[in-house]
Design an enzyme around this catalytic site. Structure first.
Site, PDB file in Angstrom:
ATOM      1  CG  HIS A 178      -2.977   3.112  -4.075  1.00 53.08           C
ATOM      2  ND1 HIS A 178      -2.567   2.415  -2.972  1.00 53.08           N
ATOM      3  CD2 HIS A 178      -1.970   3.041  -4.976  1.00 53.08           C
ATOM      4  CE1 HIS A 178      -1.354   1.926  -3.188  1.00 53.08           C
ATOM      5  NE2 HIS A 178      -0.969   2.290  -4.403  1.00 53.08           N
ATOM      6  CG  ASP A 250       3.597   5.585  -1.878  1.00 43.90           C
ATOM      7  OD1 ASP A 250       3.812   4.984  -2.955  1.00 43.90           O
ATOM      8  OD2 ASP A 250       2.968   5.081  -0.949  1.00 43.90           O
TER       9      ASP A 250
END
Length: 332
Positions: A178, A250
């Protein structure tokens, strides 16, 4: 061919979100905690989304258990995957039953409010103090495979498909994709002998309906993140491992995908590599550009991932819910 899954800003649907859902390049949405107040509100939000889309859509969420459980008040508390073996007193048979109960309860409660798919189970090996941590069922191939299998079968019993992540294995890197670009420098032989094994075994058994690749770079095969690498997805996962289900990217807003260029360029790169359904979260201003970039690619056939009927009795579900209550603290 690929379509986008958008996210929403709040507990109600805005005008632009209605337009995005109706776009032919949009396949549905992913929900977050910010979209949830209570079960009835969530049911209505999902109904509003389906009405606005005017077509079949896929409603998804990350709801594994432990620290990754988006809806809490009004839902059973799900223990972290990595805690199940300890909760079972290190008894593998008991741990597998707990995993099955977790998959069943998680899926049944989500389907009740209108969610089709939770991105689970996690097949990463929880080693090396990686960012995955207790999201992993364990650190060894046997534990992860056995408990993930049981969890996926619990999902199936509730009427939900499975989506394993993060191929070919996120458990050997400490970085959070992230926030950072992560690199796993090991030789391909090491990855294939360890992290890839749970995927390979459960694919061969026909357990997995979908797979989500990692935003990690594995230079042994390619210098691109696996999520945008045709070498990893088309040639290895779909070719050598013979996976025939759908692939989800993702979240394309994660730092691990930024090396691929603009949001639209990331989406096209993931699509070209073999991803069928693309996530882009927490940056709604990017949705129009991605939808435009995907225009004309055609619709993805995702009916196999939409929620089905529960295959066990209400009594079985109630017993599983009661068991989870007995091993977890009440949800605040």
């Amino acid at each position: 061919m690929a379509q986008l899954l958008i996210d929403l800003r709040s507990t109600t649907l805005s005008h632009d979100e209605r337009q995005w859902l109706a776009d032919p390049a949009c396949a549905g949405l992913i929900l977050f905690s910010r979209n949830y107040d209570n079960p009835e509100q969530l049911k209505q939000l999902i109904l509003d989304c389906r009405t606005a889309a005017g077509k079949p859509i896929l409603v998804t969420v990350d709801h594994e258990g432990g620290r990754v459980q988006r809806f809490r008040r009004g839902f059973s508390r799900l223990p972290a995957a990595g805690s199940l073996l300890a909760l079972a007193g290190n008894n593998q048979v008991v741990a597998q039953y707990l995993a099955w109960c977790c998959g069943l309860v998680m899926a049944a409660e989500l389907i009740e409010v209108g969610v089709d798919l939770s991105f689970a189970p996690v097949l990463d090996l929880g080693v090396n103090q990686s960012v995955i941590g207790d999201r992993a069922f364990g650190a060894d191939i046997a534990t992860v495979t056995q408990l993930a299998r049981a969890y996926a079968k619990g999902m199936e019993a509730a009427g939900m498909a499975s989506c394993a992540k993060h191929y070919p294995g996120h458990g050997q890197v400490k970085e959070d994709t992230h926030l950072h670009q992560a690199v796993d420098p090991r030789p391909l032989a090491d990855i294939a002998a360890l992290d890839e094994q749970p995927f390979k075994i459960l694919i061969k058994e026909g357990i997995l309906d979908a797979v989500m690749p990692a935003h990690v770079i594995y230079p042994a095969l390619d210098n691109k993140p696996a999520s945008s690498s045709a070498k990893w997805l088309k040639y290895r996962l779909k070719g050598e491992l013979a996976f025939s289900g759908l692939l989800f990217s993702d979240d394309l807003s994660m730092k691990g995908a930024h090396s691929l260029g603009s949001p639209a360029e990331r989406a096209l790169a993931a699509s070209d590599a073999g991803c069928d359904l693309l996530l882009c979260c927490n940056e709604p201003a990017n949705h129009p550009a991605i939808l435009q970039a995907l225009a004309g690619q055609g619709a993805v056939e995702f009916n196999a991932l939409r929620a089905g009927a529960m295959q066990v009795s209400a009594q079985t579900l109630a017993r599983a819910q009661s068991l989870l209550v007995s091993i977890t603290k009440p949800v605040a």
